[in-house]
Design a protein around this motif. Sequence first.
Motif, PDB file in Angstrom:
ATOM      1  N   LEU A 136       0.849  -1.189   0.000  1.00 35.36           N
ATOM      2  CA  LEU A 136       0.000   0.000   0.000  1.00 35.36           C
ATOM      3  C   LEU A 136       0.880   1.233   0.000  1.00 35.36           C
ATOM      4  O   LEU A 136       1.871   1.305   0.718  1.00 35.36           O
ATOM      5  CB  LEU A 136      -0.888   0.011   1.251  1.00 35.36           C
ATOM      6  CG  LEU A 136      -1.814   1.206   1.415  1.00 35.36           C
ATOM      7  CD1 LEU A 136      -2.912   1.180   0.363  1.00 35.36           C
ATOM      8  CD2 LEU A 136      -2.414   1.222   2.806  1.00 35.36           C
ATOM      9  N   SER A 137       0.526   2.207  -0.826  1.00 35.48           N
ATOM     10  CA  SER A 137       1.260   3.469  -0.796  1.00 35.48           C
ATOM     11  C   SER A 137       0.260   4.623  -0.779  1.00 35.48           C
ATOM     12  O   SER A 137      -0.890   4.483  -1.166  1.00 35.48           O
ATOM     13  CB  SER A 137       2.213   3.590  -1.991  1.00 35.48           C
ATOM     14  OG  SER A 137       1.497   3.646  -3.199  1.00 35.48           O
ATOM     15  N   VAL A 138       0.747   5.767  -0.306  1.00 31.99           N
ATOM     16  CA  VAL A 138      -0.048   6.993  -0.248  1.00 31.99           C
ATOM     17  C   VAL A 138       0.630   8.002  -1.159  1.00 31.99           C
ATOM     18  O   VAL A 138       1.841   8.225  -1.072  1.00 31.99           O
ATOM     19  CB  VAL A 138      -0.115   7.544   1.200  1.00 31.99           C
ATOM     20  CG1 VAL A 138      -0.911   8.832   1.239  1.00 31.99           C
ATOM     21  CG2 VAL A 138      -0.713   6.518   2.141  1.00 31.99           C
ATOM     22  N   ASP A 139      -0.150   8.604  -2.050  1.00 32.01           N
ATOM     23  CA  ASP A 139       0.394   9.578  -2.996  1.00 32.01           C
ATOM     24  C   ASP A 139      -0.442  10.847  -2.932  1.00 32.01           C
ATOM     25  O   ASP A 139      -1.632  10.796  -3.237  1.00 32.01           O
ATOM     26  CB  ASP A 139       0.371   8.999  -4.406  1.00 32.01           C
ATOM     27  CG  ASP A 139       0.944   9.953  -5.431  1.00 32.01           C
ATOM     28  OD1 ASP A 139       1.801  10.774  -5.065  1.00 32.01           O
ATOM     29  OD2 ASP A 139       0.531   9.874  -6.601  1.00 32.01           O
ATOM     30  N   PRO A 140       0.119  11.969  -2.547  1.00 31.31           N
ATOM     31  CA  PRO A 140       1.493  12.188  -2.114  1.00 31.31           C
ATOM     32  C   PRO A 140       1.676  11.696  -0.674  1.00 31.31           C
ATOM     33  O   PRO A 140       0.711  11.538   0.062  1.00 31.31           O
ATOM     34  CB  PRO A 140       1.665  13.704  -2.190  1.00 31.31           C
ATOM     35  CG  PRO A 140       0.293  14.247  -1.950  1.00 31.31           C
ATOM     36  CD  PRO A 140      -0.653  13.226  -2.541  1.00 31.31           C
ATOM     37  N   THR A 159      -9.361   7.402  -4.718  1.00 29.17           N
ATOM     38  CA  THR A 159      -9.202   8.842  -4.581  1.00 29.17           C
ATOM     39  C   THR A 159      -9.832   9.282  -3.269  1.00 29.17           C
ATOM     40  O   THR A 159     -10.999   8.990  -3.002  1.00 29.17           O
ATOM     41  CB  THR A 159      -9.882   9.574  -5.749  1.00 29.17           C
ATOM     42  OG1 THR A 159      -9.360   9.075  -6.981  1.00 29.17           O
ATOM     43  CG2 THR A 159      -9.663  11.076  -5.660  1.00 29.17           C
ATOM     44  N   MET A 160      -9.036   9.973  -2.451  1.00 30.47           N
ATOM     45  CA  MET A 160      -9.482  10.404  -1.132  1.00 30.47           C
ATOM     46  C   MET A 160      -9.507  11.928  -1.075  1.00 30.47           C
ATOM     47  O   MET A 160      -8.574  12.585  -1.548  1.00 30.47           O
ATOM     48  CB  MET A 160      -8.535   9.872  -0.055  1.00 30.47           C
ATOM     49  CG  MET A 160      -8.251   8.378  -0.125  1.00 30.47           C
ATOM     50  SD  MET A 160      -9.672   7.322   0.179  1.00 30.47           S
ATOM     51  CE  MET A 160      -9.916   7.589   1.921  1.00 30.47           C
ATOM     52  N   TYR A 161     -10.564  12.473  -0.489  1.00 36.32           N
ATOM     53  CA  TYR A 161     -10.675  13.909  -0.253  1.00 36.32           C
ATOM     54  C   TYR A 161     -10.745  14.130   1.254  1.00 36.32           C
ATOM     55  O   TYR A 161     -11.465  13.425   1.957  1.00 36.32           O
ATOM     56  CB  TYR A 161     -11.936  14.489  -0.888  1.00 36.32           C
ATOM     57  CG  TYR A 161     -12.009  14.352  -2.389  1.00 36.32           C
ATOM     58  CD1 TYR A 161     -10.934  14.720  -3.195  1.00 36.32           C
ATOM     59  CD2 TYR A 161     -13.147  13.864  -3.007  1.00 36.32           C
ATOM     60  CE1 TYR A 161     -11.008  14.610  -4.564  1.00 36.32           C
ATOM     61  CE2 TYR A 161     -13.233  13.753  -4.384  1.00 36.32           C
ATOM     62  CZ  TYR A 161     -12.153  14.128  -5.158  1.00 36.32           C
ATOM     63  OH  TYR A 161     -12.225  14.011  -6.519  1.00 36.32           O
ATOM     64  N   VAL A 162     -10.013  15.135   1.730  1.00 32.68           N
ATOM     65  CA  VAL A 162     -10.023  15.432   3.160  1.00 32.68           C
ATOM     66  C   VAL A 162     -10.044  16.946   3.365  1.00 32.68           C
ATOM     67  O   VAL A 162      -9.482  17.691   2.553  1.00 32.68           O
ATOM     68  CB  VAL A 162      -8.794  14.802   3.878  1.00 32.68           C
ATOM     69  CG1 VAL A 162      -7.495  15.380   3.380  1.00 32.68           C
ATOM     70  CG2 VAL A 162      -8.915  14.916   5.389  1.00 32.68           C
ATOM     71  N   GLN A 163     -10.718  17.372   4.421  1.00 34.40           N
ATOM     72  CA  GLN A 163     -10.730  18.787   4.782  1.00 34.40           C
ATOM     73  C   GLN A 163     -10.409  18.909   6.270  1.00 34.40           C
ATOM     74  O   GLN A 163     -11.043  18.256   7.106  1.00 34.40           O
ATOM     75  CB  GLN A 163     -12.076  19.434   4.500  1.00 34.40           C
ATOM     76  CG  GLN A 163     -12.057  20.936   4.754  1.00 34.40           C
ATOM     77  CD  GLN A 163     -13.423  21.561   4.521  1.00 34.40           C
ATOM     78  OE1 GLN A 163     -14.344  21.321   5.286  1.00 34.40           O
ATOM     79  NE2 GLN A 163     -13.523  22.337   3.462  1.00 34.40           N
ATOM     80  N   PHE A 164      -9.399  19.725   6.565  1.00 32.99           N
ATOM     81  CA  PHE A 164      -9.002  20.026   7.941  1.00 32.99           C
ATOM     82  C   PHE A 164      -9.427  21.454   8.257  1.00 32.99           C
ATOM     83  O   PHE A 164      -9.362  22.329   7.401  1.00 32.99           O
ATOM     84  CB  PHE A 164      -7.480  19.937   8.098  1.00 32.99           C
ATOM     85  CG  PHE A 164      -6.909  18.578   7.839  1.00 32.99           C
ATOM     86  CD1 PHE A 164      -6.868  17.627   8.846  1.00 32.99           C
ATOM     87  CD2 PHE A 164      -6.397  18.251   6.588  1.00 32.99           C
ATOM     88  CE1 PHE A 164      -6.321  16.374   8.612  1.00 32.99           C
ATOM     89  CE2 PHE A 164      -5.848  16.998   6.346  1.00 32.99           C
ATOM     90  CZ  PHE A 164      -5.812  16.063   7.355  1.00 32.99           C
ATOM     91  N   GLU A 165      -9.814  21.703   9.508  1.00 36.91           N
ATOM     92  CA  GLU A 165     -10.207  23.054   9.928  1.00 36.91           C
ATOM     93  C   GLU A 165      -9.633  23.361  11.311  1.00 36.91           C
ATOM     94  O   GLU A 165      -9.695  22.532  12.207  1.00 36.91           O
ATOM     95  CB  GLU A 165     -11.729  23.173   9.978  1.00 36.91           C
ATOM     96  CG  GLU A 165     -12.206  24.550  10.397  1.00 36.91           C
ATOM     97  CD  GLU A 165     -13.722  24.665  10.476  1.00 36.91           C
ATOM     98  OE1 GLU A 165     -14.201  25.771  10.793  1.00 36.91           O
ATOM     99  OE2 GLU A 165     -14.425  23.662  10.242  1.00 36.91           O
ATOM    100  N   THR A 172      -6.434  16.446  -1.696  1.00 38.31           N
ATOM    101  CA  THR A 172      -6.715  15.197  -2.399  1.00 38.31           C
ATOM    102  C   THR A 172      -5.479  14.317  -2.302  1.00 38.31           C
ATOM    103  O   THR A 172      -4.361  14.802  -2.462  1.00 38.31           O
ATOM    104  CB  THR A 172      -7.033  15.464  -3.891  1.00 38.31           C
ATOM    105  OG1 THR A 172      -8.141  16.361  -3.986  1.00 38.31           O
ATOM    106  CG2 THR A 172      -7.348  14.176  -4.630  1.00 38.31           C
ATOM    107  N   PHE A 173      -5.682  13.037  -2.037  1.00 41.94           N
ATOM    108  CA  PHE A 173      -4.571  12.085  -2.066  1.00 41.94           C
ATOM    109  C   PHE A 173      -5.117  10.737  -2.526  1.00 41.94           C
ATOM    110  O   PHE A 173      -6.326  10.549  -2.676  1.00 41.94           O
ATOM    111  CB  PHE A 173      -3.862  11.997  -0.707  1.00 41.94           C
ATOM    112  CG  PHE A 173      -4.674  11.426   0.416  1.00 41.94           C
ATOM    113  CD1 PHE A 173      -4.565  10.088   0.763  1.00 41.94           C
ATOM    114  CD2 PHE A 173      -5.538  12.227   1.147  1.00 41.94           C
ATOM    115  CE1 PHE A 173      -5.307   9.561   1.806  1.00 41.94           C
ATOM    116  CE2 PHE A 173      -6.278  11.711   2.195  1.00 41.94           C
ATOM    117  CZ  PHE A 173      -6.162  10.372   2.527  1.00 41.94           C
TER     118      PHE A 173
END
Length: 193
Positions: free
Chosen positions: A46-50, A162-168, A68-69
């Motif tokens: 398994l790899s994560v990009d970036p 495809t993963m989407y994330v939002q930090f606040e 997006t990663f």
Amino acid sequence: MSIRKKLGTGFAAAALGISLVSGGTFAYFSDTEESENTFAAGTLDLSVDPEVIINVDNLRPGDWEFRTFYLENNGSLDITEVLLNTSYEVVDAEGDNTDDFGKHIRVNFLENYDKSEGDRFNDIIYSTTLYELQDMAPDAVAKNVLGFENEQSGLEAGTSDTMYVQFEFVDNEENQNQFQGDALTLNWSFEAR
């Protein structure tokens, strides 16, 4: 030698001769085949990009960042689940923190786009602080919405999600001066199973 011994020896010699003659005249066909077998274990890769999902400076309460990663299965085996483990370290610049900075950084959502259904988002995480997330291990490749339009749970060999994330940085409408100049280093560990 007595006659009895002579007769016994004669019969034994005759029996031996007959068995040798008859044993030598048997013939049969034969064929032998060998099977060479191997067992080779597959691989999970398994790899994560970036590799660095977020790196921001000069945040202030109320700021949010969207990223997006991709989770990529570069192995030969399908991955059933990918558990997300969270840890972080806070560097208190002034040494005046009375609260954990991680309680003020919220993951508004972590969505697996490939598992979504039409207008229904497949949220892996929804509105959780980093502090709370430390005690969770959500499955990043789970399908949490009903339907058959897109991919089902898991991550097949040779594919990616495809993963989407939002930090606040949550503005709690109170004085948050204690966090000025502080830094939080987030470690997300994705464990494939």
